[in-house]
Design a protein around this motif. Structure first.
Motif, PDB file in Angstrom:
ATOM      1  N   ILE A 131       1.252  -6.839   0.020  1.00  0.00           N
ATOM      2  CA  ILE A 131       2.470  -7.671   0.036  1.00  0.00           C
ATOM      3  C   ILE A 131       2.322  -8.781   1.075  1.00  0.00           C
ATOM      4  O   ILE A 131       2.608  -9.951   0.809  1.00  0.00           O
ATOM      5  CB  ILE A 131       3.727  -6.811   0.329  1.00  0.00           C
ATOM      6  N   ILE A 154       1.323   0.102  -2.775  1.00  0.00           N
ATOM      7  CA  ILE A 154       2.125   0.015  -1.545  1.00  0.00           C
ATOM      8  C   ILE A 154       1.371   0.572  -0.337  1.00  0.00           C
ATOM      9  O   ILE A 154       1.330  -0.042   0.728  1.00  0.00           O
ATOM     10  CB  ILE A 154       3.466   0.753  -1.730  1.00  0.00           C
ATOM     11  N   LEU A 165       1.513  -1.668   2.772  1.00  0.00           N
ATOM     12  CA  LEU A 165       2.094  -2.971   2.403  1.00  0.00           C
ATOM     13  C   LEU A 165       1.163  -4.155   2.665  1.00  0.00           C
ATOM     14  O   LEU A 165       1.612  -5.300   2.654  1.00  0.00           O
ATOM     15  CB  LEU A 165       3.430  -3.202   3.138  1.00  0.00           C
TER      16      LEU A 165
END
Length: 676
Positions: free
Chosen positions: A201, A438, A198
């Motif tokens: 993100i 991801i 992540l």
């Protein structure tokens, strides 16, 4: 062992001995010079830009665009690829560099720092950059060692496991990662360097949280660069038949941007982020830090494979176009030695860049002479021109990187086409792309590879199968479900199983057998044994009489012979040899005992093994068991359309004995049917 053989081996290791003596100076030299100059200018800019992805000072990108070409010129088998940095591989190297040398490791007390006005914690940029360069070059050295080992062990085939959908999804995700990493440079927003799951993100969130601190001068320069580069690249693509040499827009934009930045003094007036210092000349070679190998071995393995896969896939495109061959194992050795050599000179991992290779080929490059001339242009930049590029804004370099991602992002439009053609391939593409975004590029690639292999295993574990019948008047057999006029021979069932048979799908073979014949051979046998025992009891009691023709009830005896089938089955007791009960029974007629025995409407079963390429030991044992199970309920099993290697496999595993003989094997299904 001869002189000729020795020369052949030398030529296979040094491909330059193959093509250089045949070099057509009059036809090719001018084209290679023009191509080399054009490619060298692009390589200089891309080297500077891709250094940002590796998180090292931009000057080291010039070294990475120069040194690998020198060794590949002698060792490579592709005549057209332009060797040097590539954004996906650079980002993978950068993720290792940032995880092993984050900013937090280099914090110093601001009051003690020289040349600073404020107090508080600051980053020791000089120490940080030195450590990051060491990590990047050590990783490059280790990647080179792995690639040489792969080449020597002749395992170039490993790249075949990176299927086109997997590579497409992975490079698209990498393009997205590159875009996010360069976005903060275009905006000139300082964020933490996130790594791992992540991380992309978290980077996006922090970038947008701090978007209020955006530097306007850097943003405008970056957006203008992206717009101009994309427009001109589109013109180059649209009118490539009319334009003899593609417009080197990155070079033009960089020169203009450097001039504007210098003239307007953007750093002092608008606090723009500029390159600042590019080392002039070369650094002496340094050995790698071997103590770091253990921390980067896993990442280096994936980088070695990806770098090789990209280079070979691009090289094969041009090899096919110009009708020559690429040696996959020699490419491993060529890139391995190039990375070992360049790793000693503070470079990061080299492969090939699609856009740079396209420039080299489209401008008329015929051989790696164009490559060595492009290295000469980079050399001039390192020795003489580096100082002139110091006022260049980093946002312009980041924008050049983003503009070169267009081709990778366009791969998204492959997904609808893949979905129509093959849904499994489309799923591999999407899964690899999402996983790489991801989980990060290294784990995402591994996840995509495992998912791709899982789809293969599942397709083999659950293959197509079906009962086959005969097209009347021919020796052709087709699937009963798919064809209307197909007739199954009376008393014969034909099963085709379209897969190698091994431990994972043997249960699938058994279940497809049950579905095809319409009964379970083991249950039928157990029910028959149970019925025979009951009949034997009734004969002993005098309620039934056994004759040669079968079983008859005594006259005058009422329906006492019919015993219910309410007793639970005890499989251990059922393993009684049928010889103990020497009674002839027509199992398809009505029996005088109430035991529900499935009817067996067939006397023969043919297994079509035309699509079975191998059997493992579990499959051999299971098939032998299947033959015995059907034989004891009076159904003969035959094999047809087998491949020759299966017989030798069966012989090695002691498959044949007194019951299972070679005369149950037939060349075609029709031969078996005629025999029956």
């Amino acid at each position: 062992c001869s002189r000729k053989r020795a020369f052949q081996i030398t030529k296979s290791f040094l491909p330059i001995l193959e093509w250089l003596p045949n070099y057509r100076v009059k036809e090719w030299l001018i084209s290679d010079v023009i191509s080399g100059v054009s490619t060298g200018l692009v390589a200089t800019l891309q080297g500077l830009a891709y250094a940002l992805l590796v998180a090292v000072p931009v000057g080291y990108g010039l070294y990475s665009a120069f040194f690998p070409i020198l060794t590949y010129f002698f060792l490579g088998t592709s005549r057209h690829i332009s060797v040097g940095p590539f954004p996906v591989v650079s980002l993978m190297v950068g993720s290792v560099v940032l995880s092993m040398a984050p900013d937090d490791n280099f914090l110093i007390d601001g009051s003690n720092a020289t040349g600073t006005n404020g107090t508080g914690t600051l980053i020791d940029i000089e120490s940080r950059d030195a450590q990051r360069v060491l990590i990047a070059s050590t990783l490059t050295f280790l990647v080179g060692i792995l690639q040489v080992i792969f080449g020597v062990l002749q395992i170039g085939f490993i790249v075949r496991y990176l299927a086109d959908p997997l590579v497409g999804g992975f490079t698209t995700a990498a393009a997205f990662q590159v875009l996010v990493s360069q976005l903060k440079i275009v905006l000139n927003v300082s964020t933490k360097n996130y790594n791992g799951v992540l991380s992309i993100i978290y980077t996006l969130i922090e970038t947008f949280e701090k978007i209020g601190t955006t530097n306007t001068a850097d943003l405008i320069a970056g957006l203008l660069t992206i717009f101009v580069c994309m427009v001109v690249k589109e013109i180059n693509d649209r009118f490539k038949h009319r334009i003899p040499i593609p417009i080197p827009i990155e070079v033009i934009v960089t020169i203009v941007a450097t001039g504007i930045s210098y003239a307007a003094d953007l750093e002092k007036k608008y606090n723009a982020g500029i390159v600042k210092s590019i080392p002039r000349g070369f650094l002496p070679p340094e050995p790698p830090d071997v103590s770091l190998f253990s921390q980067m071995i896993a990442a280096s393995f994936s980088i070695a494979i990806v770098a090789y896969a990209i280079a070979v896939s691009v090289g094969k495109v041009y090899a096919t176009k110009y009708d020559y061959a690429i040696d996959g194992n020699q490419e491993f050795i060529a890139f391995g030695l190039s990375n070992i050599f360049s790793g000693a000179f503070s470079c990061f991992v080299a492969t090939t860049a699609l856009s740079r290779t396209a420039v080299q080929e489209s401008t008329g490059g015929k051989t790696q002479v164009a490559g060595i001339i492009s290295a000469g242009i980079v050399l001039i930049s390192i020795v003489a021109l580096g100082k002139l590029l110091e006022p260049l804004q980093k946002s312009v370099l980041a924008a050049v990187v983003i503009a070169n991602l267009k081709g990778m992002f366009m791969q998204v439009f492959d997904v609808p086409r893949l979905w129509r053609q093959n849904k499994v391939d489309a799923m591999i593409w999407v899964f690899t792309c999402v996983a790489s975004i991801i989980l990060g590029l290294d784990l995402g690639l591994l996840a995509g590879l495992l998912f791709g292999l899982l789809t293969v295993v599942l397709r083999v574990q659950f293959p197509s199968w079906g009962g086959f019948g005969n097209i009347p008047g021919t020796d052709i057999y087709k699937k009963v479900k798919d064809y209307k006029n197909v007739i199954e021979p009376e008393g014969v069932k034909i099963l085709k199983f379209s897969s190698p048979i091994f431990y994972a799908n043997i249960d699938g073979l058994k279940s497809s057998l049950k579905s095809t014949v319409g009964f379970d051979a083991v249950k039928v046998y157990n029910k028959r044994l149970k019925a025979l025992r009951k009949i034997q009891k009734l004969i002993k009691k005098g309620k039934l009489k056994a004759t040669k023709n079968g079983i008859i009830s005594e006259p005058g005896i009422n329906n006492e012979a019919f015993e219910t089938d309410e007793e639970p089955e005890d499989n251990e007791d059922l393993q009684v040899p049928t010889k103990e009960v020497e009674i002839q029974v027509d199992w398809n007629s009505e029996l005088p005992v109430k035991v529900n025995i499935p009817k067996v409407p067939i006397h023969s079963l043919i297994l079509d093994f035309g699509a079975v390429t191998f059997l493992d030991i579990v499959a051999v044992r299971s098939i032998k068991t299947i033959i015995r199970e059907f034989e004891r309920i009076d159904v003969r099993v035959y094999f047809a359309s087998y491949q020759d290697n299966l017989i030798s496999q069966l012989e090695r595993t002691d498959f044949f004995d007194d019951i299972v003989r070679k005369d149950i094997f037939f060349l075609t299904v029709h031969d078996a049917v005629l025999y029956i």
